[in-house]
Design an enzyme around this catalytic site. Structure first.
Site, PDB file in Angstrom:
ATOM      1  N   GLN A   1       0.535  -0.984  -0.545  1.00  0.00           N
ATOM      2  CA  GLN A   1       0.051   0.174  -0.367  1.00  0.00           C
ATOM      3  C   GLN A   1       0.485   0.837  -0.181  1.00  0.00           C
ATOM      4  O   GLN A   1       0.270   2.276  -0.904  1.00  0.00           O
ATOM      5  CB  GLN A   1      -0.725   0.372   1.749  1.00  0.00           C
ATOM      6  CG  GLN A   1      -1.980   1.267   1.165  1.00  0.00           C
ATOM      7  CD  GLN A   1      -2.742   0.717   0.271  1.00  0.00           C
ATOM      8  OE1 GLN A   1      -3.570  -0.433  -0.290  1.00  0.00           O
ATOM      9  NE2 GLN A   1      -3.128   1.649  -0.879  1.00  0.00           N
TER      10      GLN A   1
ATOM     11  N   HIS B   1       2.582   3.232  -2.745  1.00  0.00           N
ATOM     12  CA  HIS B   1       1.672   3.793  -4.077  1.00  0.00           C
ATOM     13  C   HIS B   1       2.232   4.987  -4.597  1.00  0.00           C
ATOM     14  O   HIS B   1       2.183   5.609  -5.661  1.00  0.00           O
ATOM     15  CB  HIS B   1       0.091   3.200  -3.657  1.00  0.00           C
ATOM     16  CG  HIS B   1      -0.929   2.660  -4.203  1.00  0.00           C
ATOM     17  ND1 HIS B   1      -0.823   2.282  -5.750  1.00  0.00           N
ATOM     18  CD2 HIS B   1      -1.288   1.703  -3.310  1.00  0.00           C
ATOM     19  CE1 HIS B   1      -1.498   0.836  -5.675  1.00  0.00           C
ATOM     20  NE2 HIS B   1      -1.958   0.485  -4.870  1.00  0.00           N
TER      21      HIS B   1
ATOM     22  N   GLU C   1     -10.585   2.526   2.955  1.00  0.00           N
ATOM     23  CA  GLU C   1     -10.347   1.632   1.914  1.00  0.00           C
ATOM     24  C   GLU C   1     -10.316   0.235   2.280  1.00  0.00           C
ATOM     25  O   GLU C   1     -11.136  -0.405   1.465  1.00  0.00           O
ATOM     26  CB  GLU C   1      -9.356   2.544   1.111  1.00  0.00           C
ATOM     27  CG  GLU C   1      -9.598   1.645  -0.862  1.00  0.00           C
ATOM     28  CD  GLU C   1      -8.646   2.285  -1.164  1.00  0.00           C
ATOM     29  OE1 GLU C   1      -7.471   2.899  -0.932  1.00  0.00           O
ATOM     30  OE2 GLU C   1      -8.337   2.565  -2.433  1.00  0.00           O
ATOM     31  N   HIS C   2      -8.685   0.185   2.747  1.00  0.00           N
ATOM     32  CA  HIS C   2      -9.010  -1.658   1.939  1.00  0.00           C
ATOM     33  C   HIS C   2      -8.757  -2.035   3.723  1.00  0.00           C
ATOM     34  O   HIS C   2      -8.299  -1.072   4.953  1.00  0.00           O
ATOM     35  CB  HIS C   2      -7.414  -1.890   1.413  1.00  0.00           C
ATOM     36  CG  HIS C   2      -7.499  -1.580   0.002  1.00  0.00           C
ATOM     37  ND1 HIS C   2      -6.755  -0.161  -0.240  1.00  0.00           N
ATOM     38  CD2 HIS C   2      -7.699  -2.029  -0.963  1.00  0.00           C
ATOM     39  CE1 HIS C   2      -7.044  -0.058  -1.416  1.00  0.00           C
ATOM     40  NE2 HIS C   2      -7.176  -1.667  -1.999  1.00  0.00           N
TER      41      HIS C   2
ATOM     42  N   ASP D   1      -6.382  -6.371  -5.951  1.00  0.00           N
ATOM     43  CA  ASP D   1      -6.181  -4.634  -6.787  1.00  0.00           C
ATOM     44  C   ASP D   1      -6.087  -5.530  -7.986  1.00  0.00           C
ATOM     45  O   ASP D   1      -6.837  -4.715  -9.556  1.00  0.00           O
ATOM     46  CB  ASP D   1      -4.687  -4.872  -6.589  1.00  0.00           C
ATOM     47  CG  ASP D   1      -4.084  -4.128  -4.677  1.00  0.00           C
ATOM     48  OD1 ASP D   1      -6.063  -3.535  -4.817  1.00  0.00           O
ATOM     49  OD2 ASP D   1      -3.584  -3.604  -4.698  1.00  0.00           O
TER      50      ASP D   1
ATOM     51  N   HIS E   1     -53.417  20.148  -8.030  1.00  0.00           N
ATOM     52  CA  HIS E   1     -52.845  18.231  -7.634  1.00  0.00           C
ATOM     53  C   HIS E   1     -54.487  17.896  -7.425  1.00  0.00           C
ATOM     54  O   HIS E   1     -54.129  16.772  -7.711  1.00  0.00           O
ATOM     55  CB  HIS E   1     -52.268  18.675  -6.058  1.00  0.00           C
ATOM     56  CG  HIS E   1     -50.247  18.535  -7.084  1.00  0.00           C
ATOM     57  ND1 HIS E   1     -50.024  20.049  -7.809  1.00  0.00           N
ATOM     58  CD2 HIS E   1     -49.261  18.156  -6.963  1.00  0.00           C
ATOM     59  CE1 HIS E   1     -48.355  20.020  -7.295  1.00  0.00           C
ATOM     60  NE2 HIS E   1     -48.415  18.342  -7.738  1.00  0.00           N
TER      61      HIS E   1
END
Lengths: 433, 433
Positions: free
Chosen positions: A254, A257, A322-323, A356, A415
């Site tokens: 991770q 990245h 996220e993960h 991934d 209406h």
């Protein structure tokens, strides 16, 4: 890697809204494409991508697509084909049917589910050209049934190298055959408003640099856009049953990245925390991207030692990563307690890269704590729903008075009269009941 | 009502982004609430709603809720209860289950579907306090399983009249019992960031004035928000089998909402066009809200005469209206051709107010042409999904080399090594296959 006591961590990082100059540049580009079409598109492509093209040269030809296969290794084709197949299988499970509910009074209510008609996928050029992202954006749209999926990507460095053949192979494997060699804000504007050469789309997705992100924000409303991803994150919840070498490798995958990426280990074991910290240092030194991963670990990495797995879970739910990897004995027994996490990886063999690249679920997942309220990309992102009401005469006679009551209470006499005119013609008068 | 030849109509109208002063005011309010909590919330409530409250007085008491029932007509309670029941039934059909897919290699992939934990619903005060909107916002969240649904609404005019009892009854019928008497941008900020008295939420929905809309935009990211509705629209596609009095009444029911509302008739019959135009004029003169409806019809109303129903459908698909009525012989035979419409009303008895108030589908529907890519509010708006990956050892051994191939191609060696460290420990070495 720092071992720190439990405290108020927050995975949220600042969102980049661009400088005033970047915003002004993007607005100008979008306006020009909207007004001038291809002329502006070709001009900006020459300016920013240093590539002179004619309108006829914008679209990638079938021959180029075919030729791309000869420029990549067979092992790559085998891997991308297998990944595409897994991703397709997983997303097929998400498909939903239109439905109708027949009422006893003869009325029919329902929800019609349709694919979007035309979707544009942006694929960055250069080093950020990831074939896996092509699959993850295109396949859900294709499974949803979107009949027209179009890809845009910069023409290549100085127009010489052309589009990365790996990207072209991934596009072909995912099922895209309408590809234009344009990038940047000008490509986003062309997708949103259309030009002589590129028909406008209903939704634009895919990652890009700050100009692409600002352009997507600028055209939102004319078309739909996907959410703009923040830096990536992982939280690993592990106990002493886990292998520190595995966990360290996952944290580093991770961290490599992006310097803004965040990798956090949460564990009830001080010994495991220390062993993993040592492993992170050892493996980091051997990584090609050690500068990036090192900065990430230094600034956004942490090992948090908690009292128990249960306390660890409450930390996870607060962070909404996220993960999330859960590497403990019987990981499945904790899944029900995870309230907030974009993707959950269970057990020692579910390393994040499995998701991934390959297993099937989407790798475009909510970042920055937004897993509290949003979801990984899936087929639902490429459909739209229409409600359907077929009201019977009997239903209207039965319920008309109540509908009029509610409309009149809200001061919307028009209406009420739309109902009343029908009740009167059908030989009944509203009797107030 | 003008009969016009077919041409490039566009239902899109300008979106109001507020003046610079309004934007600055909202930013200041949001900042103050975030920093000062209740103190700022009470101060702004006194300033804008001219109501002095203590923190203890913010929440509506169970006694007040109960008392509200005695202040409304039994016929209203009957109607709102029936509407709530229909809306609940329709939305129950949208619920989805988490699912798992067991692979032959022992891996398990799945999607976990969970409700959001806490949702805030904004309800405007004054004349815009619509009980029907309370139902349409709250019930989908409740059906999704959101355990905490909280409502905010201004304290009433000068603090004297208090909250509209019809709103309180609608809230109670929808199942809300946590209600705070705060409104405006300060209420939105309190929901987003929390104060001493109001816990923060994950999503904010519900209509409001420009300050509320700007505040929602300002807090988006910290929490999710619903989309911000534009002016309302109807397109009626009708042939000579329709009753001009019915169609005219339906067009006017849309027009009376707002001077910016749009009502359009599309018909292949010149005679029907003329008859409906006459009916619109006749009925308009009798409407209490004839000034508003008249301005809407004048500026955004039109009758378009087309060659055929099929051509009419292509006009509809281009306009992508919020509401579509199809009042022709055998309307169901055209439903499959409607690509873009938020809600589709079929046949002579499916007048739009049937759906606005009562039948069950949601009345919060995409406006301004966005039905091309978005959908009516439903249960999906109150859930989030997590992907789940439980990869088996066998699956990793089988596929590890392909995952590494893809990672290395993208230059992410750390990703490859997270797989490799496992393959090596399991007694195998990556042999490149």
């Amino acid at each position: 890697m720092k071992i720190v006591p439990i405290q108020e961590f927050d995975l949220k990082r600042e969102v980049d809204y661009g400088t005033p100059e970047q915003n002004a540049t993007v607005k100008q580009i979008v306006r020009d494409i909207k007004v001038e079409g291809d002329a502006a598109l070709l001009r900006y492509t020459e300016k920013y991508d240093r590539t002179a093209l004619s309108s006829e040269q914008l679209r990638v030809t079938p021959e180029e697509l075919k030729a791309a296969y000869e420029r990549v290794e067979p092992s790559f084709v085998k891997a991308i084909t297998a990944a595409a197949s897994n991703i397709r299988s997983f997303h097929m499970r998400q498909k939903r049917n239109s439905w109708m509910d027949m009422q006893p009074d003869g009325s029919i209510l329902g929800q019609i589910i349709r694919p979007l008609k035309r979707v544009g996928v942006y694929v960055p050029g250069g080093k950020a050209a990831y074939p896996s992202s092509v699959l993850m954006n295109v396949i859900p749209a294709q499974v949803a049934g979107v009949p027209e999926i179009v890809m845009v990507t910069p023409p290549g460095t100085n127009g010489k190298e052309g589009i990365d053949p790996y990207i072209l192979v991934a596009a072909a494997e995912a099922g895209v055959n309408e590809i234009y060699r344009v990038g940047g804000a000008q490509a986003i504007a062309a997708l949103a408003y259309g030009t002589e050469s590129i028909a406008p789309v209903d939704k634009i997705c895919g990652p890009g640099n700050i100009y692409v992100a600002l352009a997507k924000r600028e055209v939102y409303g004319a078309v739909d856009i996907d959410s703009i991803a923040g830096p990536s994150e992982i939280v690993v919840l592990a106990d002493e049953s886990a292998d520190p070498a595995y966990v360290a490798a996952d944290l580093l995958s991770q961290a490599e990245h992006d310097e803004m990426a965040s990798a956090i280990l949460v564990t009830p074991s001080q010994a495991f925390a220390e062993a993993t910290s040592v492993e992170v240092a050892r493996q980091l030194a051997l990584l090609p991207r050690r500068d990036i991963a090192g900065a990430s670990i230094e600034n956004y990495g942490a090992i948090i030692v908690v009292e128990s797995i249960e306390e660890g879970i409450s930390v996870v739910n607060r962070l909404a990563p996220e993960h999330l990897e859960i590497v403990v004995e019987d990981p499945m027994s904790y899944v029900g307690s995870i309230e907030n996490a974009g993707a959950i990886f269970l057990g020692p063999y579910s390393s994040e890269p499995v998701g991934d690249y390959f297993a099937g679920p989407n790798h475009i997942i909510p970042t920055n704590g937004t897993a509290r309220f949003s979801s990984p990309v899936d087929v639902d992102d490429f459909i739209k729903k229409s409600s359907m009401i077929y009201y019977s005469k009997e239903a209207l006679l039965q319920n008309g008075a109540m509908i009029m009551e509610l409309a009149r209470h809200e001061g919307l006499e028009g209406h009420a009269r739309a109902i009343e005119v029908r009740l009167e013609k059908e030989g009944r008068v509203n009797n107030g009941q």
